[in-house]
Design a protein around this motif. Structure first.
Motif: not given
Lengths: 336, 336
Positions: A57-67, A154-166
């Motif tokens: 049980k956490t108060n984490s925030i999951r943030i996705g970043i693409t471009g 607490d904060i999870i940044l998830i990077e993905t490339v803007g190709v395929g189905q990422g």
């Protein structure tokens, strides 16, 4: 647990568990390696670690970043991540690259691209594995997020490339989704995949620095016009465009405030919890599939039969359909 | 076989089999619909049909065709397919669109885009399904190819869009792979996915007509220069670029001759047979996976347990790892 004398001494499940719980980054990194592994033995150990860590049980925030490539994702994450660390958060940075198997590309491959953040004691950066992760990328990423949260990030940044189905994969794993763009909205939109503008909760026009400021402001206005005509991905939220400079570290406070407000709103109207439930279900689903697959394809007897049937098919003595039926029966009726 | 009174009267397995063997296109189309279906009942019938059709020995040629949007794939297939029909071949046209689930896009959606070919009695055109095909796209396409060959089609043209991982998927399903491009090689290459130039056995610069002829010739030379520096996908074969006009129907003979020569060469040096064996193995592999999942996820009892566990996970009473283990044990120990 038996220990083998391999190159690296094997770590016991309980050591992983206590290490991760105490926030030991080396243990975390090695547990993620297990999760990413293709071997059955690693798979089993990883599952035991996750099992014993239990419900976190956490108060984490999951943030996705693409471009799109060139939008400055690494520099942005370096600046923004550092800023979040300064605010007191512990920040984990992960990468999802579903296309890496085929293109052999790798994002975040070079930690030095995030020099400041990688030296920050409050941050943990995990590059995407350079070799194939096509099988089980979904489960593996969800388990990596789980491990990072269990380790106290607490904060999870998830990077993905803007190709395929990422982007679509990552969107389904996060609470908040951020699209990084450059000036020249029209041109850039051409190179983006159809539908991508419908995904973000915030559009950030990056590189709004030096001579580029007025162009960035113009792009921001253009994006806001486009967004005005789209239905926001998150009900009740207005996705807008802002400018930022990872280089000059401007706009980071505004982005943070947007996220804060978003989390506040979605926690109040139930969307946050609903998404987390959805994420949990999808993790469950992908884990089930991977485990089922492992039971079948990693089984020594099945492997043997598989090769025999393969030969029969190639020799034209069995059809694919027949072979599949017989092999599945064999699998389901074998004694454990 | 029991018949249900549904909207469409159900067809018996043996009727599908005899229909397909006699080249009945309606039966073929309906069998493909079964293959594409998500329901367990359709899955079972489809597998029975394939089983009873057995090993089909044909001299079929499988040709993959890709190109960026706008390269004129439909018009090209319309012209080239018609030309092949005139040569006496029976031609089937299929589409693979792994991205359709997400983007809701669909290729070949409009048969009228291939007006001449769709009216040709020697041709069979199968648009990609408009709804999701993400699950099992690999197996489904391989089975559709099988059904078309069993129905007597000699040449199978498989179209794919140049986005996502369509090209790589289709490359693994065909004997010969054709990349359709336009003039302006440099610009266009920018928008193509990395690695795509390494896949084709032939590059066709399309729309070499009217004022565009000299530009097309120039592009052809540029592509030949690029190809000169790449290792051809097929050992012993020199991938080259040619020009064609689907509109004015020029260059089609040259393309056909290239394919003919290629098939001749690969049949002689064993590559053709080796690829077919590989294709058979992959079909076997994807069928096994789909059947395994179907056994689990379509089982009524498992469905029930799945929902119960899902609830326990969401309520925080069970971990994902534990639930997966227990469910798999349940599945493997249940009496058939």
């Amino acid at each position: 647990m038996r220990k083998y004398s391999r190159k690296k001494k094997e770590i016991a499940v309980e050591d992983y568990v206590s290490g991760i719980k105490s926030g030991d980054r080396t243990m975390l990194a090695r547990a993620i390696t297990l999760v990413e592994s293709h071997t059955n033995r690693h798979f089993t150990v990883a599952q035991q670690v996750i099992e014993q860590l239990g419900s976190v049980k956490t108060n984490s925030i999951r943030i996705g970043i693409t471009g799109v490539p060139g939008a400055g994702k690494s520099t942005f994450i370096d600046s923004f991540g550092t800023y979040l660390c300064e605010l007191g958060y512990r920040v984990a940075v992960l990468a999802v690259d579903p296309s890496s198997e085929v293109s052999k590309g790798s994002i975040l491959g070079d930690k030095t691209r995030m020099e400041r953040l990688s030296n920050n004691p409050r941050a943990f950066i995990r590059p995407s594995p350079s070799s194939g992760t096509l099988g089980g990328v979904n489960r593996k990423t969800r388990e990596t997020i789980f491990l990072c949260e269990a380790a106290g990030f607490d904060i999870i940044l998830i990077e993905t490339v803007g190709v395929g189905q990422g982007e679509f994969v990552v969107r389904s794993m996060v609470d908040f989704f951020l699209l990084l763009v450059l000036t020249g909205a029209g041109d850039e939109l051409q190179t983006m995949k159809k539908g991508i503008m419908e995904l973000p909760d915030l559009v950030v026009v990056n590189k709004a620095d030096g001579d580029n400021v007025s162009k960035a402001k113009q792009a921001m206005r253009e994006y806001n016009t486009i967004l005005h005509f789209l239905r926001p991905y998150t009900e009740g939220w207005t996705t807008k465009a802002v400018t930022a400079s990872a280089l000059e570290e401007t706009g980071l406070i505004e982005i943070y405030k947007e996220i804060e407000q978003f989390i506040h709103m979605t926690r109040n109207n139930g969307i946050f919890e609903k998404r987390r439930t959805e994420q949990l279900k999808e993790w469950f689903d992908s884990s089930l599939k991977d485990k089922l697959y492992a039971q079948f394809f990693y089984d020594e007897k099945m492997k043997e039969s598989l090769l025999q049937y393969e030969k029969l098919i190639i020799d034209g003595e069995k059809t694919v359909g027949n072979s599949v039926n017989e092999l599945i029966s064999l699998f389901l009726n074998k004694k454990e």
